[in-house]
Scaffold this active site. Structure first.
Site, PDB file in Angstrom:
ATOM      1  N   LYS A  21     -33.185 -47.839 -26.623  1.00  0.00           N
ATOM      2  CA  LYS A  21     -32.644 -47.180 -27.822  1.00  0.00           C
ATOM      3  C   LYS A  21     -31.187 -47.586 -28.054  1.00  0.00           C
ATOM      4  O   LYS A  21     -30.820 -48.034 -29.137  1.00  0.00           O
ATOM      5  CB  LYS A  21     -32.717 -45.649 -27.652  1.00  0.00           C
ATOM      6  CG  LYS A  21     -31.882 -44.881 -28.668  1.00  0.00           C
ATOM      7  CD  LYS A  21     -32.025 -43.381 -28.523  1.00  0.00           C
ATOM      8  CE  LYS A  21     -31.151 -42.760 -27.463  1.00  0.00           C
ATOM      9  NZ  LYS A  21     -29.787 -42.415 -27.893  1.00  0.00           N
ATOM     10  N   ASN A  22     -30.370 -47.433 -27.023  1.00  0.00           N
ATOM     11  CA  ASN A  22     -28.944 -47.614 -27.245  1.00  0.00           C
ATOM     12  C   ASN A  22     -28.555 -49.078 -27.466  1.00  0.00           C
ATOM     13  O   ASN A  22     -27.576 -49.361 -28.150  1.00  0.00           O
ATOM     14  CB  ASN A  22     -28.139 -46.961 -26.112  1.00  0.00           C
ATOM     15  CG  ASN A  22     -28.262 -45.435 -26.162  1.00  0.00           C
ATOM     16  OD1 ASN A  22     -28.655 -44.873 -27.196  1.00  0.00           O
ATOM     17  ND2 ASN A  22     -27.964 -44.762 -25.068  1.00  0.00           N
ATOM     18  N   CYS A 116     -22.468 -32.681 -31.022  1.00  0.00           N
ATOM     19  CA  CYS A 116     -23.886 -32.468 -30.788  1.00  0.00           C
ATOM     20  C   CYS A 116     -24.039 -31.241 -29.932  1.00  0.00           C
ATOM     21  O   CYS A 116     -23.061 -30.622 -29.551  1.00  0.00           O
ATOM     22  CB  CYS A 116     -24.525 -33.677 -30.161  1.00  0.00           C
ATOM     23  SG  CYS A 116     -23.829 -34.034 -28.592  1.00  0.00           S
ATOM     24  N   ARG A 121     -17.996 -34.635 -29.369  1.00  0.00           N
ATOM     25  CA  ARG A 121     -18.060 -36.060 -29.041  1.00  0.00           C
ATOM     26  C   ARG A 121     -17.058 -36.786 -29.936  1.00  0.00           C
ATOM     27  O   ARG A 121     -17.402 -37.305 -30.989  1.00  0.00           O
ATOM     28  CB  ARG A 121     -19.485 -36.579 -29.185  1.00  0.00           C
ATOM     29  CG  ARG A 121     -20.402 -35.897 -28.172  1.00  0.00           C
ATOM     30  CD  ARG A 121     -21.794 -36.378 -28.175  1.00  0.00           C
ATOM     31  NE  ARG A 121     -21.952 -37.770 -27.829  1.00  0.00           N
ATOM     32  CZ  ARG A 121     -23.131 -38.395 -27.917  1.00  0.00           C
ATOM     33  NH1 ARG A 121     -24.186 -37.742 -28.323  1.00  0.00           N
ATOM     34  NH2 ARG A 121     -23.238 -39.660 -27.592  1.00  0.00           N
ATOM     35  N   ASP A 306     -27.458 -39.425 -18.913  1.00  0.00           N
ATOM     36  CA  ASP A 306     -28.724 -39.350 -19.648  1.00  0.00           C
ATOM     37  C   ASP A 306     -29.935 -39.124 -18.738  1.00  0.00           C
ATOM     38  O   ASP A 306     -31.060 -38.994 -19.229  1.00  0.00           O
ATOM     39  CB  ASP A 306     -28.927 -40.628 -20.488  1.00  0.00           C
ATOM     40  CG  ASP A 306     -27.902 -40.741 -21.600  1.00  0.00           C
ATOM     41  OD1 ASP A 306     -27.276 -39.721 -21.936  1.00  0.00           O
ATOM     42  OD2 ASP A 306     -27.716 -41.856 -22.121  1.00  0.00           O
ATOM     43  N   ARG A 398     -36.310 -38.895 -31.373  1.00  0.00           N
ATOM     44  CA  ARG A 398     -35.121 -39.722 -31.624  1.00  0.00           C
ATOM     45  C   ARG A 398     -35.045 -40.876 -30.640  1.00  0.00           C
ATOM     46  O   ARG A 398     -34.482 -41.921 -30.954  1.00  0.00           O
ATOM     47  CB  ARG A 398     -33.852 -38.871 -31.487  1.00  0.00           C
ATOM     48  CG  ARG A 398     -33.695 -37.848 -32.569  1.00  0.00           C
ATOM     49  CD  ARG A 398     -32.358 -37.180 -32.495  1.00  0.00           C
ATOM     50  NE  ARG A 398     -31.296 -38.186 -32.472  1.00  0.00           N
ATOM     51  CZ  ARG A 398     -30.014 -37.920 -32.303  1.00  0.00           C
ATOM     52  NH1 ARG A 398     -29.619 -36.686 -32.143  1.00  0.00           N
ATOM     53  NH2 ARG A 398     -29.126 -38.890 -32.300  1.00  0.00           N
TER      54      ARG A 398
END
Ligand code: EPU
Length: 418
Positions: A21-22, A116, A121, A306, A398
Site C-alpha cells: 500500500k505505502n 487520524c 499527524r 503498523d 483502505r
C-alpha cells in the site's frame, strides 16, 4: 459495514501477499513526473489506491487497470494543480501530490490531510522541506499552498525524525528539479522509500543511497520508463504471520525476508515456528504456548508501529505479562480498549500498554477505528469463542486487498454485512 466472525478458527493453507500500500501510494504520486505512460504491476486494489487514482484523474492523468493488478498511468495530460477537500481529506498520503505538482506547474495546492483516530499527524517536516527546496509555503482556507519562488542549487534538509512521508515527499519533489542537488539527512530507511527511489531511478532519476540515513538527489529534466513492479506489502505479510502464529499453519507467499525481519524476530521470541520454504515463501506454524514479549515500536529496521495492533491480539493470550511501548504514535491503542471488551487484560499509560495474558478471548461487539486496529480485531475475533462483530470495518478496505476472502480461504468464517 461490519464483519461477523465465527470463532474460534483454525487457519490452514496458502496466501499470497498483495502489493505494498505505502509503496503504491508514493509511486502513484511520483508517476506524475514521467514524460510518458507507464505500466505499474502489483498495484493493490484497495481504497487508498482508489483515492490516489481519483486524485490522478482529477488532475488530468489517465489511469486504467489493464488486468488484475496491472495499471496503466498516462500523466502526459496533466491540467490541474489542485487536490480538493473531498479527495485529500480521505488519506494522509494525498500530501505526496503537493511537491511534485508544484514543481511541474510552478504552484499547487492540496487540502490539508487530516489527523487520524490515533492522534495528530503533523506535516511540518514536509512544509520545512519544501520551503528549503525553494517554495513559498502557505495555508489558506484549509489548503496547503506551495509556490515556487527560487531555484536553489544545493539544499541540505535534516529531518528531526526519520519520517517516511517527509523523506518520500522531498525525494519525489526533488527528482525532477534539474540543476538542484538535495541532501536529506536522517532520512527514513523503510523499504517503501527504497522502492520509490528504485522506481524513479529506473526512469532516469539520480537518487543515491535510499535506504541509508543520507540520501542525495541530483535533479534531472526528463523521466520515463515502461513498467515497474511494486514490492509486496510487508505489513500484510506480518499480519498473516501473526494470524498463523496464533491460529494454525499458514504458507505465506511473496515475502521479502529483510522487510519483515523485526516482525519475525518477535514472533519467534513469542514461540511461533517459522520455516522458509524458499526465498520468498514462509511457513508459519502456531506456538504451543505464546510467550510474553517486550515490544517497542521504532522506525525501520525496528519493530513497525503498523504491526503493533496485530501483536496486541497475540499477546492478550500470552503466558505472562507483556509490555508494548508505542514510540511513533503514543495514542495508537484504540484496538486495546476494544480487546478489553473481549476479556483481554490491558492497561495503558503514557504510550505504554501492559498486557496480562488471559486464557482466552470472548466474543463481543467491537468497533474498528483505523486500518491496523481493524485487522487486529479481526484476528481477535477469529481467536474468540462465539460470534464477534467488528463494526466500522470499512477501514480495513483502505489497506488490505480481499482480506475476508483471503482469510476465509484459510478456513476463517467471516461474513461482511452492510
Ligand atoms: N511527524 C511529524 N511531522 C511531520 C511528519 C511526521 O512530527 O511532518 C511525526 C509523526 O507524527 C510520527 C513520526 O513523525 O510521530 C513518523 O511519521 P511518518 O512521517 O514516518 O509517518 P507517515 O509518513 O505519515 C507512514 C505510513 C504509516 C506508518 C508511518 C510510520 C504511509 C502512507 N503511511 O506514515 O502507515 O504508520 O509511516 O511507519 O506511508 C498504515 O499503513 O497503517 C500507516 C498508518
Amino acid at each position: 459495514m461490519r464483519f461477523v466472525i465465527q470463532g474460534p478458527t483454525e487457519l490452514e493453507g496458502e496466501v499470497h501477499v498483495s502489493g505494498s500500500k505505502n509503496s503504491a501510494l508514493a509511486i502513484l504520486s511520483a508517476s506524475i513526473l514521467l514524460d510518458q505512460p507507464v505500466v505499474l504491476h502489483n498495484i493493490p486494489r484497495i481504497k487508498d489506491v482508489e483515492t490516489s487514482l481519483s486524485i490522478l484523474e482529477h488532475i488530468g492523468v489517465k489511469v486504467k487497470f489493464l488486468e488484475g493488478n496491472t495499471l496503466l498511468v498516462d500523466p502526459t495530460g496533466i491540467s490541474k494543480n489542485q487536490v480538493p477537500y473531498e479527495l485529500a481529506s480521505r488519506m494522509r498520503a494525498s500530501i505526496y501530490f503537493l511537491g511534485p505538482l508544484a514543481n511541474l506547474m510552478g504552484s499547487a495546492k492540496v487540502y490539508m490531510p487530516g489527523g487520524c483516530s490515533f492522534g495528530p499527524r503533523p506535516i511540518n517536516f514536509h512544509i520545512e522541506g519544501l520551503t528549503k527546496l525553494g517554495f513559498n509555503m502557505d495555508v489558506e482556507g484549509g489548503y496547503v499552498i506551495a509556490k515556487r519562488i527560487s531555484k536553489p542549487k544545493n539544499v541540505h534538509i535534516h529531518l528531526p525524525f526519520r519520517s517516511v512521508g517527509a523523506t518520500i515527499h522531498i525525494m519525489i519533489t526533488s527528482a525532477k528539479m534539474h540543476g538542484t542537488v538535495v541532501r536529506i539527512t536522517n532520512s527514513a530507511l523503510e523499504p517503501e522509500v527504497v522502492d520509490t527511489a528504485n522506481f524513479l531511478n529506473r526512469a532516469g532519476a539520480r537518487i543515491y543511497n535510499a535506504g541509508y540515513d543520507e540520501i542525495t538527489i541530483e535533479g534531472v529534466s526528463k523521466l520515463s520508463l515502461d513498467e515497474y513492479e511494486i514490492i509486496p506489502d510487508r505489513i500484510e505479510a506480518g499480519t498473516f504471520a501473526v494470524a498463523g502464529g496464533i491460529l494454525g499453519k499458514v504458507v505465506i507467499r511473496k515475502v521479502i525476508r529483510e522487510h519483515v525481519q523485526s516482525t519475525l524476530n518477535k514472533l519467534e521470541e513469542a514461540g511461533v515456528h517459522l520455516n522458509w520454504l524458499d526465498e520468498y515463501t514462509l511457513l508459519v506454524s502456531r506456538a504451543e504456548r505464546i510467550l510474553p514479549l517486550s515490544i517497542q515500536t521504532a522506525p525501520f529496521p525496528g519493530f513497525p508501529t503498523d504491526m503493533q495492533a496485530q501483536f496486541m491480539s497475540l499477546l492478550t493470550v500470552a503466558d505472562g505479562t507483556s509490555i508494548v511501548k508505542e514510540n511513533i504514535y503514543p495514542n495508537r491503542f484504540n484496538h486495546a480498549y476494544e480487546m478489553i471488551r473481549m476479556g483481554a487484560n490491558i492497561s495503558i499509560d503514557n504510550g505504554v500498554a501492559i498486557v496480562e495474558g488471559v486464557r482466552k478471548l470472548k466474543s463481543a461487539i467491537v468497533v474498528a477505528s483505523d486500518l491496523r486496529a481493524s485487522v487486529s480485531l479481526v484476528i481477535a475475533g477469529m481467536m474468540a469463542e462465539g460470534e464477534t462483530i467488528v463494526e466500522d470495518i470499512e477501514h480495513i478496505d483502505r489497506g488490505y486487498e480481499n482480506i475476508e476472502r483471503k482469510l476465509n480461504m484459510l478456513g476463517a468464517k467471516i461474513r461482511r454485512e452492510s
